[in-house]
Write a protein that holds these residues in place. Structure first.
Motif, PDB file in Angstrom:
ATOM      1  N   MET A   1       0.814  -1.227   0.000  1.00  0.00           N
ATOM      2  CA  MET A   1       0.000   0.000   0.000  1.00  0.00           C
ATOM      3  C   MET A   1       0.841   1.270   0.000  1.00  0.00           C
ATOM      4  SD  MET A   1      -2.897  -0.786   2.872  1.00  0.00           S
ATOM      5  CE  MET A   1      -2.826  -2.468   3.432  1.00  0.00           C
ATOM      6  N   ASP A   2       2.138   1.128   0.269  1.00  0.00           N
ATOM      7  CA  ASP A   2       2.982   2.307   0.474  1.00  0.00           C
ATOM      8  C   ASP A   2       3.677   2.714  -0.827  1.00  0.00           C
ATOM      9  OD1 ASP A   2       4.737   4.229   1.265  1.00  0.00           O
ATOM     10  OD2 ASP A   2       5.903   2.939   2.619  1.00  0.00           O
ATOM     11  N   PRO A   3       3.331   3.880  -1.372  1.00  0.00           N
ATOM     12  CA  PRO A   3       3.997   4.305  -2.614  1.00  0.00           C
ATOM     13  C   PRO A   3       5.504   4.504  -2.422  1.00  0.00           C
ATOM     14  CG  PRO A   3       2.268   5.875  -1.968  1.00  0.00           C
ATOM     15  CD  PRO A   3       2.367   4.858  -0.872  1.00  0.00           C
ATOM     16  N   ASP A   4       5.941   4.690  -1.180  1.00  0.00           N
ATOM     17  CA  ASP A   4       7.369   4.927  -0.915  1.00  0.00           C
ATOM     18  C   ASP A   4       8.122   3.656  -0.521  1.00  0.00           C
ATOM     19  OD1 ASP A   4       6.911   7.699  -1.207  1.00  0.00           O
ATOM     20  OD2 ASP A   4       6.195   7.808   0.859  1.00  0.00           O
ATOM     21  N   SER A   5       7.485   2.517  -0.579  1.00  0.00           N
ATOM     22  CA  SER A   5       8.149   1.285  -0.121  1.00  0.00           C
ATOM     23  C   SER A   5       9.316   0.937  -1.040  1.00  0.00           C
ATOM     24  CB  SER A   5       7.150   0.133  -0.129  1.00  0.00           C
ATOM     25  OG  SER A   5       6.931  -0.304  -1.463  1.00  0.00           O
ATOM     26  N   PRO A   6      10.300   0.193  -0.505  1.00  0.00           N
ATOM     27  CA  PRO A   6      11.325  -0.328  -1.401  1.00  0.00           C
ATOM     28  C   PRO A   6      10.695  -1.317  -2.388  1.00  0.00           C
ATOM     29  CG  PRO A   6      11.527  -1.316   0.787  1.00  0.00           C
ATOM     30  CD  PRO A   6      10.476  -0.251   0.882  1.00  0.00           C
ATOM     31  N   SER A   7      11.406  -1.621  -3.459  1.00  0.00           N
ATOM     32  CA  SER A   7      10.910  -2.642  -4.385  1.00  0.00           C
ATOM     33  C   SER A   7      10.843  -3.972  -3.639  1.00  0.00           C
ATOM     34  CB  SER A   7      11.848  -2.780  -5.585  1.00  0.00           C
ATOM     35  OG  SER A   7      13.083  -3.328  -5.143  1.00  0.00           O
ATOM     36  N   LEU A   8      10.056  -4.910  -4.135  1.00  0.00           N
ATOM     37  CA  LEU A   8       9.971  -6.224  -3.490  1.00  0.00           C
ATOM     38  C   LEU A   8      11.356  -6.864  -3.423  1.00  0.00           C
ATOM     39  CD1 LEU A   8       8.401  -8.621  -2.304  1.00  0.00           C
ATOM     40  CD2 LEU A   8       7.919  -9.362  -4.652  1.00  0.00           C
ATOM     41  N   GLU A   9      12.132  -6.707  -4.476  1.00  0.00           N
ATOM     42  CA  GLU A   9      13.478  -7.294  -4.512  1.00  0.00           C
ATOM     43  C   GLU A   9      14.350  -6.720  -3.398  1.00  0.00           C
ATOM     44  OE1 GLU A   9      11.764  -6.340  -7.125  1.00  0.00           O
ATOM     45  OE2 GLU A   9      11.597  -8.220  -8.256  1.00  0.00           O
ATOM     46  N   ASP A  10      14.320  -5.406  -3.216  1.00  0.00           N
ATOM     47  CA  ASP A  10      15.129  -4.794  -2.152  1.00  0.00           C
ATOM     48  C   ASP A  10      14.595  -5.165  -0.771  1.00  0.00           C
ATOM     49  OD1 ASP A  10      16.746  -3.703  -4.025  1.00  0.00           O
ATOM     50  OD2 ASP A  10      15.904  -1.676  -3.910  1.00  0.00           O
ATOM     51  N   TYR A  11      13.297  -5.263  -0.668  1.00  0.00           N
ATOM     52  CA  TYR A  11      12.636  -5.616   0.603  1.00  0.00           C
ATOM     53  C   TYR A  11      13.070  -7.012   1.060  1.00  0.00           C
ATOM     54  CZ  TYR A  11       8.476  -6.670   3.560  1.00  0.00           C
ATOM     55  OH  TYR A  11       7.614  -7.033   4.565  1.00  0.00           O
ATOM     56  N   LEU A  12      13.169  -7.949   0.110  1.00  0.00           N
ATOM     57  CA  LEU A  12      13.546  -9.320   0.468  1.00  0.00           C
ATOM     58  C   LEU A  12      15.055  -9.468   0.632  1.00  0.00           C
ATOM     59  CD1 LEU A  12      11.182 -11.379  -1.895  1.00  0.00           C
ATOM     60  CD2 LEU A  12      10.832 -10.796   0.509  1.00  0.00           C
ATOM     61  N   GLY A  13      15.801  -8.697  -0.126  1.00  0.00           N
ATOM     62  CA  GLY A  13      17.263  -8.789  -0.062  1.00  0.00           C
ATOM     63  C   GLY A  13      17.778  -9.834  -1.038  1.00  0.00           C
TER      64      GLY A  13
ATOM     65  N   GLY B   1      18.594 -10.736   6.299  1.00  0.00           N
ATOM     66  CA  GLY B   1      18.081  -9.367   6.335  1.00  0.00           C
ATOM     67  C   GLY B   1      16.972  -9.212   7.369  1.00  0.00           C
ATOM     68  N   ASP B   2      16.111  -8.214   7.167  1.00  0.00           N
ATOM     69  CA  ASP B   2      15.050  -7.921   8.140  1.00  0.00           C
ATOM     70  C   ASP B   2      13.802  -8.770   7.950  1.00  0.00           C
ATOM     71  OD1 ASP B   2      16.510  -5.956   9.321  1.00  0.00           O
ATOM     72  OD2 ASP B   2      15.481  -4.277   8.350  1.00  0.00           O
ATOM     73  N   HIS B   3      13.589  -9.263   6.744  1.00  0.00           N
ATOM     74  CA  HIS B   3      12.241  -9.755   6.419  1.00  0.00           C
ATOM     75  C   HIS B   3      12.134 -11.248   6.111  1.00  0.00           C
ATOM     76  CE1 HIS B   3      11.801  -5.329   5.217  1.00  0.00           C
ATOM     77  NE2 HIS B   3      11.076  -5.505   6.289  1.00  0.00           N
ATOM     78  N   VAL B   4      13.239 -11.955   6.066  1.00  0.00           N
ATOM     79  CA  VAL B   4      13.166 -13.376   5.704  1.00  0.00           C
ATOM     80  C   VAL B   4      14.004 -14.202   6.682  1.00  0.00           C
ATOM     81  CG1 VAL B   4      13.538 -15.096   3.878  1.00  0.00           C
ATOM     82  CG2 VAL B   4      12.888 -12.768   3.253  1.00  0.00           C
ATOM     83  N   ASP B   5      13.457 -15.327   7.101  1.00  0.00           N
ATOM     84  CA  ASP B   5      14.251 -16.304   7.860  1.00  0.00           C
ATOM     85  C   ASP B   5      13.764 -17.695   7.498  1.00  0.00           C
ATOM     86  OD1 ASP B   5      11.948 -16.801   9.588  1.00  0.00           O
ATOM     87  OD2 ASP B   5      12.480 -14.943  10.630  1.00  0.00           O
TER      88      ASP B   5
ATOM     89  N   LEU C   1      16.116 -13.518  -2.013  1.00  0.00           N
ATOM     90  CA  LEU C   1      15.573 -13.486  -3.373  1.00  0.00           C
ATOM     91  C   LEU C   1      16.127 -14.650  -4.196  1.00  0.00           C
ATOM     92  CD1 LEU C   1      13.795 -11.673  -5.189  1.00  0.00           C
ATOM     93  CD2 LEU C   1      15.897 -10.498  -5.881  1.00  0.00           C
ATOM     94  N   ALA C   2      17.427 -14.907  -4.036  1.00  0.00           N
ATOM     95  CA  ALA C   2      18.059 -16.016  -4.764  1.00  0.00           C
ATOM     96  C   ALA C   2      17.450 -17.351  -4.335  1.00  0.00           C
ATOM     97  CB  ALA C   2      19.567 -16.004  -4.526  1.00  0.00           C
TER      98      ALA C   2
END
Ligand code: FES
Ligand SMILES: [Fe+2]
Length: 476
Positions: free
Chosen positions: A182-194, A258-262, A198-199
């Protein structure tokens, strides 16, 4: 050096038994690098405050700060394959019509009429539409969100001369999923996941799977508490004792990215270190339970002298599963085939991309009750090599009193495991509310995913509220 002597440094504690990596290293088909690697990090040992599970005000803050900023899976791409196909994704008070608006375009429109606010499509609905028409007075938008029609337009020139498009969330496509933010300022999904996570996600090629079973149930606990019930294998011995004879539980591996995946990796076809010496290799075979057991036909092989249960199960499962589902598993190593790989994608998605337990979990807070969670389990299978790809399964919603084992197509043994987790959640939510202790205590290693997850929650809660902003979400 061991934990009892107090000589370990913080973060060094590990189960003294054989490690996950040592078990995987003995497999005949070697693991890829991203499986045969570790990424644990010590994140502290402090207790986690309990208000996050027990207070309605905390849930309210999450709706204003966390859910409005994070990437969430709304549906599978295949579920909206044709132009006009849509799925409604509801998250707390928010709702989106996620629609295929063109051959290669997907939109996520805020699901609310710009006239007097009526939901354009019912919550939790899906279907096909040529346009998006409000049921109240018939205001209508094209699939791309541009205004198509306002009945009695002569009365609304003050509206039609201004912003008329449906506001929309950002959309990304990855792994066969449609993700929204919902956030127009969010990082891209790729950057968000790291990069690293992503790999991993790309390596599992989940776009080549389809969903053959989809079950939903409402759980009597906060959404974070519910998710955390699935983040560690520490509970297996006491909650799911039937699994321990064929599951490396307390020697599971835990990793953070990173912050969002474990993730954790829990090996199958080996005995729990807690039961070492009590079960033979043949006993392991007899106790083996799989989430996707359709190919096994109930038969259990007799081991020959010197054979290991894990290897025999991997070889047998590979051949039978390929035949039963018309798929090619030659690219999968034994660990990818057999073991439980569990990833959390913050905030509310679990992926279990292994083949023997191939699932997606999605957790959504109930908008009206911070003590309830909508929990979905989806089972995936590789798409067949030839012939049509089966349709994604529709969701079967279970009532509170129903067992997961009652869901059509669910392996009864696995359904029972999910029921065992539910029973704990009743007791845990109520226990936390009854407790005099202000927080929960976590193991440094086995419960690192819980700590990692709650640290991400705290990061968002520390931010200012960011409500959907009409002036920025509206294209004009
Ligand atoms: S509220 Fe939607 S057309 Fe009136
Ligand atoms: Fe469990």
């Amino acid at each position: 050096m061991n934990i009892e002597t107090g000589l370990l440094q913080p973060g060094q504690a590990r189960c003294p038994a054989e490690s996950t990596q040592e078990i995987i290293a003995r497999d005949a088909r070697p693991a890829p690098a991203w499986a045969a690697s570790e990424s644990y990090e010590y994140l502290g040992s402090q207790d986690i405050t309990k208000d996050r599970y027990t207070e309605a005000s905390f849930a309210h803050a999450e709706f204003e700060k966390l859910w409005t900023r994070t990437w969430q899976v709304a549906c599978r791409e295949d579920q909206i394959a044709e132009v006009g196909d849509y799925q409604v994704y509801d998250i707390g008070p928010y709702s989106f019509v996620v629609v295929r608006s063109d051959d290669d375009e997907i939109k996520a429109h805020f699901n609310a009429c710009l006239h007097r606010g009526t939901k354009l499509k019912p919550s939790a609905s899906e279907g096909f539409a040529l346009n998006i028409k409000c049921p109240f007075h018939g205001w209508t938008w094209n699939l791309d969100g541009s205004l198509k029609e306002v009945p009695e337009k002569w009365d609304f020139s003050h509206f039609t001369s201004g912003k008329t498009c449906l506001p929309e969330a950002k959309v990304a496509r990855l792994g066969g999923f449609v993700w929204i933010n919902m956030d127009p300022d969010s990082p891209s999904l790729e950057d968000y996941l790291g990069e690293e996570a992503l790999a991993h996600l790309k390596a599992w090629k989940l776009e080549d799977r389809y969903i053959y079973l989809h079950v939903q149930k409402s759980y009597p606990a906060n959404w974070k508490l519910t998710m955390e019930a699935f983040m560690e294998a520490y509970h297996v011995g006491d909650t799911h004792p039937q699994v321990a004879p064929a599951n490396g539980d307390v020697n599971s591996q835990y990793d953070i990215y990173g912050d969002h995946v474990d993730r954790f990796i829990s090996t199958l076809g080996v005995v729990s270190p807690k039961l070492a010496g009590k079960y033979s290799e043949q006993d392991i075979i007899e106790n083996f339970t799989m989430g996707d057991s359709s190919a096994m036909g109930g038969g259990k092989p007799q081991l020959k002298e010197g054979e290991r249960a894990r290897q025999v199960m991997a070889d047998m499962f590979r051949g039978m599963f390929e035949k039963a589902t018309n798929t090619d598993l030659s690219a999968f190593s034994d660990t990818e085939l057999l073991d439980t790989y569990s990833y959390t994608f913050f905030p509310n998605l679990f992926l279990f991309p292994g083949i023997s337990l191939p699932m997606i979990y999605r957790f959504r807070p109930d908008a009206r009750d911070h003590r309830r969670t909508i929990y979905e389990v989806m089972f995936m299978r590789p798409k067949p090599l030839t012939g049509p790809v089966p349709e994604n399964a529709s969701v079967e919603v279970l009532a509170d009193h129903q067992s997961f084992a009652e869901a059509k197509g669910m392996d009864p043994g696995f359904g029972h495991i999910l029921d065992q987790d539910t029973d704990n959640l009743y007791a845990q939510q109520e226990g936390l509310e009854a407790s005099a202790k202000p927080g929960i205590t976590l193991g440094d290693y086995q419960e690192i995913r819980v700590r990692h997850f709650e640290q991400a929650v705290d990061k968002y809660i520390a931010m200012d509220a960011k409500l959907p902003d009409w002036t920025r979400l509206q294209r004009g």
